[in-house]
Design an enzyme around this catalytic site. Structure first.
Site, PDB file in Angstrom:
ATOM      1  N   SER A 150      -5.192 -20.559 102.083  1.00  0.00           N
ATOM      2  CA  SER A 150      -4.849 -20.366 103.492  1.00  0.00           C
ATOM      3  C   SER A 150      -5.769 -19.326 104.112  1.00  0.00           C
ATOM      4  O   SER A 150      -6.171 -18.359 103.434  1.00  0.00           O
ATOM      5  CB  SER A 150      -3.393 -19.893 103.608  1.00  0.00           C
ATOM      6  OG  SER A 150      -3.112 -19.430 104.914  1.00  0.00           O
ATOM      7  N   TYR A 189       4.438 -16.207 102.141  1.00  0.00           N
ATOM      8  CA  TYR A 189       3.479 -17.302 102.037  1.00  0.00           C
ATOM      9  C   TYR A 189       2.060 -16.792 101.872  1.00  0.00           C
ATOM     10  O   TYR A 189       1.349 -17.183 100.945  1.00  0.00           O
ATOM     11  CB  TYR A 189       3.572 -18.196 103.281  1.00  0.00           C
ATOM     12  CG  TYR A 189       2.514 -19.279 103.329  1.00  0.00           C
ATOM     13  CD1 TYR A 189       2.608 -20.389 102.496  1.00  0.00           C
ATOM     14  CD2 TYR A 189       1.425 -19.181 104.197  1.00  0.00           C
ATOM     15  CE1 TYR A 189       1.644 -21.392 102.532  1.00  0.00           C
ATOM     16  CE2 TYR A 189       0.459 -20.167 104.241  1.00  0.00           C
ATOM     17  CZ  TYR A 189       0.567 -21.273 103.410  1.00  0.00           C
ATOM     18  OH  TYR A 189      -0.387 -22.248 103.446  1.00  0.00           O
ATOM     19  N   LYS A 193      -0.571 -17.061  98.625  1.00  0.00           N
ATOM     20  CA  LYS A 193      -1.889 -17.685  98.714  1.00  0.00           C
ATOM     21  C   LYS A 193      -2.996 -16.700  98.325  1.00  0.00           C
ATOM     22  O   LYS A 193      -4.025 -17.097  97.767  1.00  0.00           O
ATOM     23  CB  LYS A 193      -2.120 -18.244 100.117  1.00  0.00           C
ATOM     24  CG  LYS A 193      -1.274 -19.473 100.436  1.00  0.00           C
ATOM     25  CD  LYS A 193      -1.644 -20.660  99.558  1.00  0.00           C
ATOM     26  CE  LYS A 193      -0.936 -21.924  99.991  1.00  0.00           C
ATOM     27  NZ  LYS A 193      -1.334 -23.110  99.193  1.00  0.00           N
TER      28      LYS A 193
END
Length: 273
Positions: A150, A189, A193
């Site tokens: 990401s 999140y 990542k």
């Protein structure tokens, strides 16, 4: 069963970025055996039917395998099935992932549940699947291992507010407690990542002398609905068509970013660590 087609497994292939990557690969002059790794086989079969309908002249063929990144048993069975069917794997795209920050924010999960699940899916499960699949990759003459990361995972860019996207991510909230959320809730999140980026680097080190090409692909801010706030709202915030990310993954599979092997790559640059 022996085949001259490139054997490619993509996790999370029935929706979002994974589905767009399959559509992009289906337009290639290269023939692939595209294996959709998905938790629910019926959803994978529906995705395959949609691709076949859209690209009836494709040179590629398709199949599914059940992949649950939270289940070692599922992952072991999936790799055994691939071994039995094909005997090798040319490309593994670790695309399957999830974000649970909004479930935590809305009280649907405890903080521990949300954080553990985020890391379990995005990092631990992905690493276990890769470990199981490496013997099949080593049987390929041109093995490629891709981790979908990401743009939010860059440590360097946490110090920047140069763009609207970075402002949404990095602007500090006002003093006091509890804090009011600014922009998109991403803490677990983006942390997972960032961890995945290190997993990529470790796999690159581990497989360097085996000739396996390894990348982390940062596809950009795409309107996939992953953040849990809806595709339309994401588009209003500047998110791009997921098809752009799908074609980017195809480019990596087909050698257009071989000069950036071992790096975290965006479509137009190497992503800062």
């Amino acid at each position: 069963m022996a085949t001259d087609k490139k054997i490619l497994l993509i996790t999370g292939g029935n929706t979002g970025l994974g589905f767009e990557a399959i559509k992009a690969l289906s337009q290639s002059q290269t023939a692939y055996e595209i294996i959709l790794g998905c938790r629910t086989i019926s959803k994978g079969e529906s995705a395959i039917a949609a691709v076949k309908k859209q690209f009836p002249e494709t040179k590629s063929t398709y199949s599914t395998v059940q992949v649950d990144l939270e289940s070692d048993e599922s992952l072991e069975k999936a790799v055994e099935e691939l071994k039995s069917r094909h005997g090798r794997l040319d490309v593994l795209i670790n695309n399957g992932g999830a974000a649970y920050d909004y479930e935590v924010q809305d009280g649907k999960m405890t903080m521990r549940e949300g954080w553990n699940k985020s890391w379990n899916v995005n990092v631990t499960g992905t690493h276990i699947l890769t470990t199981l699949a490496v013997p099949l990759l080593l049987k390929s003459s041109d093995a490629r291992l891709i981790f979908v990361t990401s743009g939010t995972s860059s440590l360097t860019e946490t110090e920047s507010n140069d763009t609207p996207a970075l402002q949404r991510l990095n602007t500090p909230p006002a003093a006091g407690w509890p804090k009011q959320m600014i922009g998109i809730s991403t803490m677990s999140y983006r942390s997972s990542k960032t961890g995945l980026n290190m997993v990529m680097r470790e796999w690159r080190r581990t497989l360097l002398n085996d000739g396996v090409k390894v990348w982390a692909v940062s596809p950009g801010f795409l309107a996939t609905g992953l953040a849990g706030i809806g595709e339309e709202k994401l588009k209003q915030m500047g998110a791009l068509d997921p098809a752009i990310g799908g074609h980017f993954l195809k480019d990596v599979v087909e050698g257009k970013r071989d000069h950036d092997e071992g790096k975290i790559i965006r479509r137009d640059m190497i992503q800062p660590y």
